[in-house]
Design a protein around this motif. Sequence first.
Motif, PDB file in Angstrom:
ATOM      1  N   ALA A 104     -74.485  17.243 -80.743  1.00 42.65           N
ATOM      2  CA  ALA A 104     -75.252  16.738 -79.597  1.00 42.65           C
ATOM      3  C   ALA A 104     -76.358  17.739 -79.293  1.00 42.65           C
ATOM      4  O   ALA A 104     -76.257  18.914 -79.635  1.00 42.65           O
ATOM      5  CB  ALA A 104     -74.347  16.564 -78.393  1.00 42.65           C
ATOM      6  N   GLU A 105     -77.417  17.241 -78.657  1.00 40.53           N
ATOM      7  CA  GLU A 105     -78.585  18.101 -78.483  1.00 40.53           C
ATOM      8  C   GLU A 105     -79.239  17.866 -77.119  1.00 40.53           C
ATOM      9  O   GLU A 105     -79.309  16.743 -76.649  1.00 40.53           O
ATOM     10  CB  GLU A 105     -79.570  17.752 -79.600  1.00 40.53           C
ATOM     11  N   ILE A 106     -79.715  18.940 -76.511  1.00 48.56           N
ATOM     12  CA  ILE A 106     -80.477  18.798 -75.272  1.00 48.56           C
ATOM     13  C   ILE A 106     -81.800  19.546 -75.416  1.00 48.56           C
ATOM     14  O   ILE A 106     -81.837  20.655 -75.928  1.00 48.56           O
ATOM     15  CB  ILE A 106     -79.681  19.323 -74.045  1.00 48.56           C
ATOM     16  N   ASN A 107     -82.854  18.903 -75.024  1.00 49.18           N
ATOM     17  CA  ASN A 107     -84.159  19.562 -74.943  1.00 49.18           C
ATOM     18  C   ASN A 107     -84.522  19.631 -73.472  1.00 49.18           C
ATOM     19  O   ASN A 107     -84.751  18.598 -72.849  1.00 49.18           O
ATOM     20  CB  ASN A 107     -85.232  18.761 -75.694  1.00 49.18           C
ATOM     21  N   ALA A 108     -84.565  20.817 -72.941  1.00 48.41           N
ATOM     22  CA  ALA A 108     -84.837  20.945 -71.515  1.00 48.41           C
ATOM     23  C   ALA A 108     -86.116  21.746 -71.304  1.00 48.41           C
ATOM     24  O   ALA A 108     -86.313  22.783 -71.933  1.00 48.41           O
ATOM     25  CB  ALA A 108     -83.666  21.628 -70.813  1.00 48.41           C
ATOM     26  N   LYS A 109     -86.947  21.220 -70.439  1.00 41.87           N
ATOM     27  CA  LYS A 109     -88.225  21.894 -70.203  1.00 41.87           C
ATOM     28  C   LYS A 109     -88.566  21.876 -68.713  1.00 41.87           C
ATOM     29  O   LYS A 109     -89.200  20.953 -68.228  1.00 41.87           O
ATOM     30  CB  LYS A 109     -89.324  21.187 -71.005  1.00 41.87           C
ATOM     31  N   PRO A 110     -88.112  22.889 -67.986  1.00 39.81           N
ATOM     32  CA  PRO A 110     -88.511  22.974 -66.585  1.00 39.81           C
ATOM     33  C   PRO A 110     -89.913  23.588 -66.512  1.00 39.81           C
ATOM     34  O   PRO A 110     -90.219  24.504 -67.270  1.00 39.81           O
ATOM     35  CB  PRO A 110     -87.483  23.917 -65.966  1.00 39.81           C
ATOM     36  N   GLU A 111     -90.734  23.070 -65.643  1.00 36.25           N
ATOM     37  CA  GLU A 111     -92.092  23.616 -65.505  1.00 36.25           C
ATOM     38  C   GLU A 111     -92.421  23.760 -64.030  1.00 36.25           C
ATOM     39  O   GLU A 111     -92.423  22.768 -63.304  1.00 36.25           O
ATOM     40  CB  GLU A 111     -93.122  22.634 -66.084  1.00 36.25           C
TER      41      GLU A 111
END
Lengths: 438, 249
Positions: free
Chosen positions: A359-366
């Motif tokens: 399983a994979e998560i791409n997280a990008k808080p900006e």
Amino acid sequence: MKQDNAMTTPFVDQYDSLKPELPGSALPWMTALRDRAMDAFSASGLPTQRRESWKYTNLRNLTQLELDGQSLAPRPVSIDRAPSLLPDGSAYRIVFVNGDFRADLSDLADLPAGAVIGGVAALSEDEPECVERLLAQHKGIEDQPLVALNTALMRDGLLLQLDAGCKLERVLEVIHVNSAQNGVFAHNARNLISLGAGSEATILEHHLGLDDSAYYINAANDVTLDEDATLRHYRIQAEGKNAVHTSTTNGELAGNSFYDGYTLSVGAALSRNETKMNLTAEGANCHLNGGYLMRSQQHCDTTTVVEHLAPQTSCREVFKGVLDGRSRGVFQGRIVVRPNAQQTDGHQLNKVLLLTDTAEINAKPELEIYADDVKCSHGCSAGEVDHDALFYLRSRGLSETSAKALLIQAFLAESVSEIGAVELQDLFLEKISDWLAV
Amino acid sequence: MLEIKNLHASVEDKPILRGIDLTIQPGEVHAIMGPNGSGKSTLAHVMTGRDGYEVTEGEVLYRGKNILEMAPEERAGEGLFLAFQYPVEIPGVTNTTFMKEALNSIRRYRGEDELDAMQFMKVIREKTKQLGVSSDMLKRAVNVGFSGGEKKRNDILQMAVLEPTLAILDETDSGLDIDALKTVADGVNLLRSPENATLVITHYQRLLDYIVPDFVHVLASGRIVKSGDKTLAQELEKKGYAEFTGQAA
């Protein structure tokens, strides 16, 4: 950015032939709006991964749907009962089947004075000024290709308008039921929500696939809250497992208004839930919370953009994800604090449990902060189920499966507890249990 | 009821237990004492089935069954209970939910009917009264925000509810003040019966003033190097473990 991709052409090619039968075709302003939107859409094309905000989500699955000449025409299916989550009579209910309003399944009796609730298509005939005004309040056509596509081809959806001071005492349950049993289709649902000063509503919105058939839902939601208005907007996305679901919400929040949102995503092969909130005046407050539970090869994208445009505005985001199998999650959370938006308060949290190595998560808080007197925090974490806790529970007799389920449920409960309408929390917890029980 | 025979276990290929033999009969209280690093906690973990330990030799028979091949939850079903050195905090799960799930899992394992909410609350009321603990902790998330003493009391309450036949207390005295220690010991003593056995693992003799053992064993470098009655504990308190660590090395 002209994109000549195979997914864009079916929509563009069919537009001219569809145009005469789309709702509001007799209204010159509506036709002009649709034309502008289609021009913008054909110039931009469907978003691809070359666009920064679409870096992790690819709509190429849409080509597998093999949308044909009939796909954008209505595809009615017969349903004689709405799959409601609330007891009859306890809520207002509005039902859309494959995108079309079904008055016979809806229950809109006893609406208070000052409330308009209905299908956008019918109201384009009966109250065109109201529809025109609500559609004019948002301008997402240029930089949001999916909203442009929706605007060009929209047929129906929820219209909710409350006059100043009007309070909906009962929950408004909005049910979108979909099935491609009579052929693959793409539907552009347009939901227009406008709450006058000091008015208040609670919406429970439920997207449901009746079977495993493949279809595409592209929803656009326009939310306008005037001063002191409150909208509690809770959603369950449980589309069929081969469906594609994209939803774009654009909100304009006036002074001291409050948007309390929660989205639970469990369905669809590919989904994207994008929310853009403009906090335009002092005291505007939005909560964007949610949970996403994905398994096998599902893909779920949560994208939020909160623009603090005025002083003393606040936002709070708590998202929890559980990813099993080879599923993939995307979380993009952008908070922008404009120079004059002093004393704003922003808090963002995205926590993910990965149940497998695949399983994979791409997280990008900006965070983009241009003011100097602000409180902003964000947190992102991804991990597996706590081994010590698992052993503790198993040493007390719980099976590995039920120990895991209990820990996952507890993990998600933290986001569910953010739901302001406390009486609806159990319903979301039940949906989570259902997912865990599969 | 418990027979440990020539038990060897390693952690990441490093031998920790190097041939343990121990037999416990119903009704008995055994204490295992030993210096830090002697393998005390490893023994508790191997017996209850925690991950990360490899048994390289020997067996552990509990009422005739080899429990080393069982999952932790099956061992619990067979009647084993481990009171943790550091009870784990589980946010979002209330004690009531947890204990009801635990008790019903064990009842299912034993082929007994599950308890409904009412029946379960009756059990809980009885046990909290018996142990003199407050029922406030039931509504709280498992061990979250509990003091050291509360965590241990919570473990003892779980023990009372689950009614194990062999309770293993793994350094349950660590981090406890004398009052908390007494409460825990009172709880353990209250639950003793001719059918149940208790294995107390501790570094200090202090706890054994309150839970009086029938047998004391000294564990050093992964072996039991001396066994005796409760006077052995008092002797250790005076002399320390130097004699045994020297001998084992």
